[in-house]
Design a protein around this motif. Structure first.
Motif, PDB file in Angstrom:
ATOM      1  N   SER A  57      24.374  19.511  95.934  1.00  0.00           N
ATOM      2  CA  SER A  57      24.716  20.776  95.281  1.00  0.00           C
ATOM      3  C   SER A  57      25.147  21.815  96.317  1.00  0.00           C
ATOM      4  O   SER A  57      26.146  22.525  96.125  1.00  0.00           O
ATOM      5  CB  SER A  57      23.525  21.302  94.468  1.00  0.00           C
ATOM      6  N   ILE A 237      37.411  22.394  86.456  1.00  0.00           N
ATOM      7  CA  ILE A 237      36.021  22.156  86.883  1.00  0.00           C
ATOM      8  C   ILE A 237      35.435  20.992  86.094  1.00  0.00           C
ATOM      9  O   ILE A 237      34.774  20.104  86.646  1.00  0.00           O
ATOM     10  CB  ILE A 237      35.164  23.420  86.685  1.00  0.00           C
ATOM     11  N   ILE A 238      35.694  20.999  84.801  1.00  0.00           N
ATOM     12  CA  ILE A 238      35.172  19.955  83.927  1.00  0.00           C
ATOM     13  C   ILE A 238      35.714  18.582  84.312  1.00  0.00           C
ATOM     14  O   ILE A 238      35.004  17.571  84.239  1.00  0.00           O
ATOM     15  CB  ILE A 238      35.508  20.294  82.454  1.00  0.00           C
ATOM     16  N   HIS A 241      33.535  16.825  87.164  1.00  0.00           N
ATOM     17  CA  HIS A 241      32.112  17.134  87.338  1.00  0.00           C
ATOM     18  C   HIS A 241      31.246  15.879  87.199  1.00  0.00           C
ATOM     19  O   HIS A 241      30.279  15.695  87.933  1.00  0.00           O
ATOM     20  CB  HIS A 241      31.669  18.236  86.364  1.00  0.00           C
ATOM     21  N   SER A 242      31.596  14.980  86.282  1.00  0.00           N
ATOM     22  CA  SER A 242      30.802  13.758  86.131  1.00  0.00           C
ATOM     23  C   SER A 242      30.980  12.831  87.331  1.00  0.00           C
ATOM     24  O   SER A 242      30.040  12.130  87.730  1.00  0.00           O
ATOM     25  CB  SER A 242      31.180  13.026  84.846  1.00  0.00           C
ATOM     26  N   SER A 364      38.332  25.409  91.712  1.00  0.00           N
ATOM     27  CA  SER A 364      37.802  24.687  90.548  1.00  0.00           C
ATOM     28  C   SER A 364      37.477  23.243  90.914  1.00  0.00           C
ATOM     29  O   SER A 364      36.472  22.685  90.446  1.00  0.00           O
ATOM     30  CB  SER A 364      38.801  24.736  89.388  1.00  0.00           C
ATOM     31  N   SER A 368      33.674  21.484  90.951  1.00  0.00           N
ATOM     32  CA  SER A 368      33.293  20.199  90.371  1.00  0.00           C
ATOM     33  C   SER A 368      32.291  19.488  91.278  1.00  0.00           C
ATOM     34  O   SER A 368      31.340  18.857  90.810  1.00  0.00           O
ATOM     35  CB  SER A 368      34.521  19.300  90.178  1.00  0.00           C
ATOM     36  N   ASN A 369      32.523  19.592  92.613  1.00  0.00           N
ATOM     37  CA  ASN A 369      31.573  19.030  93.576  1.00  0.00           C
ATOM     38  C   ASN A 369      30.197  19.645  93.426  1.00  0.00           C
ATOM     39  O   ASN A 369      29.183  18.990  93.675  1.00  0.00           O
ATOM     40  CB  ASN A 369      32.067  19.293  95.009  1.00  0.00           C
ATOM     41  N   VAL A 371      29.080  21.572  90.476  1.00  0.00           N
ATOM     42  CA  VAL A 371      28.551  21.582  89.112  1.00  0.00           C
ATOM     43  C   VAL A 371      27.929  20.241  88.728  1.00  0.00           C
ATOM     44  O   VAL A 371      26.839  20.195  88.150  1.00  0.00           O
ATOM     45  CB  VAL A 371      29.662  21.979  88.112  1.00  0.00           C
ATOM     46  N   GLY A 372      28.616  19.131  89.058  1.00  0.00           N
ATOM     47  CA  GLY A 372      28.083  17.827  88.683  1.00  0.00           C
ATOM     48  C   GLY A 372      26.692  17.571  89.254  1.00  0.00           C
ATOM     49  O   GLY A 372      25.743  17.297  88.498  1.00  0.00           O
ATOM     50  N   TYR A 392      27.015  15.655  80.493  1.00  0.00           N
ATOM     51  CA  TYR A 392      28.369  15.486  81.022  1.00  0.00           C
ATOM     52  C   TYR A 392      29.375  15.220  79.899  1.00  0.00           C
ATOM     53  O   TYR A 392      30.466  15.808  79.862  1.00  0.00           O
ATOM     54  CB  TYR A 392      28.414  14.320  82.015  1.00  0.00           C
TER      55      TYR A 392
END
Length: 427
Positions: A57, A237-238, A241-242, A364, A368-369, A371-372, A392
């Motif tokens: 994170s 971002i979405i 994220h997974s 964004s 993603s790095n 948020v996931g 997710y």
């Protein structure tokens, strides 16, 4: 945009930037070597799963910072200079991370040094995105970006995943991490020696500090001034994220719960990126011809909502079955790469401020790095791996809804396509 010597096109790739594409593949090989096993190694040397998620994170937050800096700073100083500094930062802080962080088994030093190293890779590769955006013609921009993401996948996914599956049994975790330095140095040499900036790719002539600060501020203010960029920012971002969340939770889930060995897991995870090598290019070409947002909505967001769940549930029904797990990884990779046109969309949404728009795009990607793994850190103690997977998947459905509110005119679509597609109308 007029063609320069860097923007002669073959199969969607600006040939003058070939050295940069190769450098991206090599750089992401070195940067990606640890991603599929580092969380497991951190647990092995005594950290908890939550602490391992925290490391990723913090790393993701610093990647986001470096990603934002890359776009606007490359606009001011030129992408070549930023790529050089990205490589220097990566090499210096990787060495410190190994010596003072992992060797000393110090969580605080791992967080600090691995985090600072996280600024290096986006400075290198996303400065090159600015280079692409300033040389490739708008109507072929998604194809050119597709090649960028293909080379990204060659590095982080194919070489970056399969190399450690063979080196870990031979030289161990730390030896493999030291080995990654060779790839970064090679990337820097190729990227900086093979390419020269045309006039259109050089930095802006901003002499005063005030002008430079104003240009930097556009990388944030544009996010609030342009509604379409704000929505695209969230969808981007979405997008991944997974992917970065899976890098934290899935190595442990597949090896400890499903009975796969670490080399087997690395080959399963590598199948995701092998797939995206081809599909990044194909989705870029398809998006240019048939509509960026339509593709992102149905094949990206909806597709990923389904394949996230499949990646968790189907291997459980066939525990230890490599073929089934690889097949699901391939399908996941196909839907993941359907988001390729997003990289082309941002500079088109703000053509007068391409560097700022790309900075927001890069931010964004960097988020993603963050948020996931952050979602995993927050939810794992409460809902376990299964709950994280459902979170997710639900977020991808939110992304599909948001795409209906993004309005713009896509370059290269004929008038009939524009008229028939509500997402391509300027508001």
């Amino acid at each position: 945009m007029p063609l320069t010597s860097s923007s002669r096109i073959m199969f969607g790739m600006p040939l003058g930037l070939l050295g940069g594409y190769i450098a991206v593949a090599l750089f992401m090989t070195g940067d990606g070597i640890e991603l599929a096993f580092l969380s497991k190694y951190l647990v092995k040397i005594g950290f908890s799963e939550s602490q391992a998620s925290l490391v990723f994170s913090v790393y993701g937050f610093m990647v986001a910072l470096g990603s934002w800096m890359a776009g606007v700073c490359a606009e001011i100083y030129g992408p070549r200079r930023l790529m050089k500094w990205g490589a220097v930062i990566w090499v210096v802080f990787h060495i410190l991370f190994l010596l003072l962080g992992l060797e000393a088994e110090s969580l605080s030093m791992v967080l600090l040094l691995y985090g600072i190293r996280g600024i290096g890779y986006p400075l290198f590769i996303y400065s090159f995105v600015v280079w692409i955006a300033r040389t490739a013609p708008d109507n072929r921009l998604a194809s050119a970006m597709g090649w960028f993401w293909a080379m990204y996948s060659v590095g982080i996914g194919f070489f970056g995943t399969y190399i450690p599956s063979y080196t870990l049994p031979l030289i161990g975790f730390m030896g493999t991490l030291w080995f990654s330095l060779i790839w970064i140095v090679a990337a820097a040499l190729i990227g900086l020696l093979m390419m020269r900036e045309d006039e259109g790719a050089q930095g802006k002539a901003l002499s005063s500090t005030k002008d430079k600060l104003k240009e930097l501020s556009l990388g944030i203010t544009l996010l609030f001034e342009n509604r379409n960029i704000s929505l695209a920012f969230i969808v981007r971002i979405i997008n991944q994220h997974s992917l970065f969340g899976f890098m934290v939770i899935m190595p442990i889930f597949f090896t400890d719960k499903l009975g796969f060995t670490t080399p087997e897991w690395l080959r399963i995870w590598g199948a995701v990126f092998i797939t995206t090598i081809a599909t990044n290019v194909l989705w870029g070409i398809c998006g240019d011809r048939f509509g960026w947002l339509r593709q992102i909505r149905w094949f990206g967001c909806i597709g990923m909502a389904i394949t996230c769940l499949a990646f968790y549930y189907i291997p459980q029904a066939y525990p230890g079955n490599n073929l089934v797990a690889i097949a699901i990884a391939i399908i996941y990779g196909v839907t993941l790469s359907a988001f390729v046109p997003m990289s082309a969309m941002f500079p088109v949404l703000a053509p007068e401020h391409r560097g700022a728009a790309i900075s927001i795009h890069n931010l964004s990607v960097g988020l993603s790095n963050f948020v996931g793994p952050a979602i995993a850190t927050l939810l794992l103690p409460w809902v376990g791996t299964e709950g994280v997977i459902w979170a997710y998947s639900s977020i991808y459905l939110l992304g599909a809804v948001l795409t209906f509110f993004i309005k713009f005119r896509q370059p290269g679509l004929d008038s009939q396509s524009v008229a028939d597609s509500p997402e391509t109308v300027i508001t």
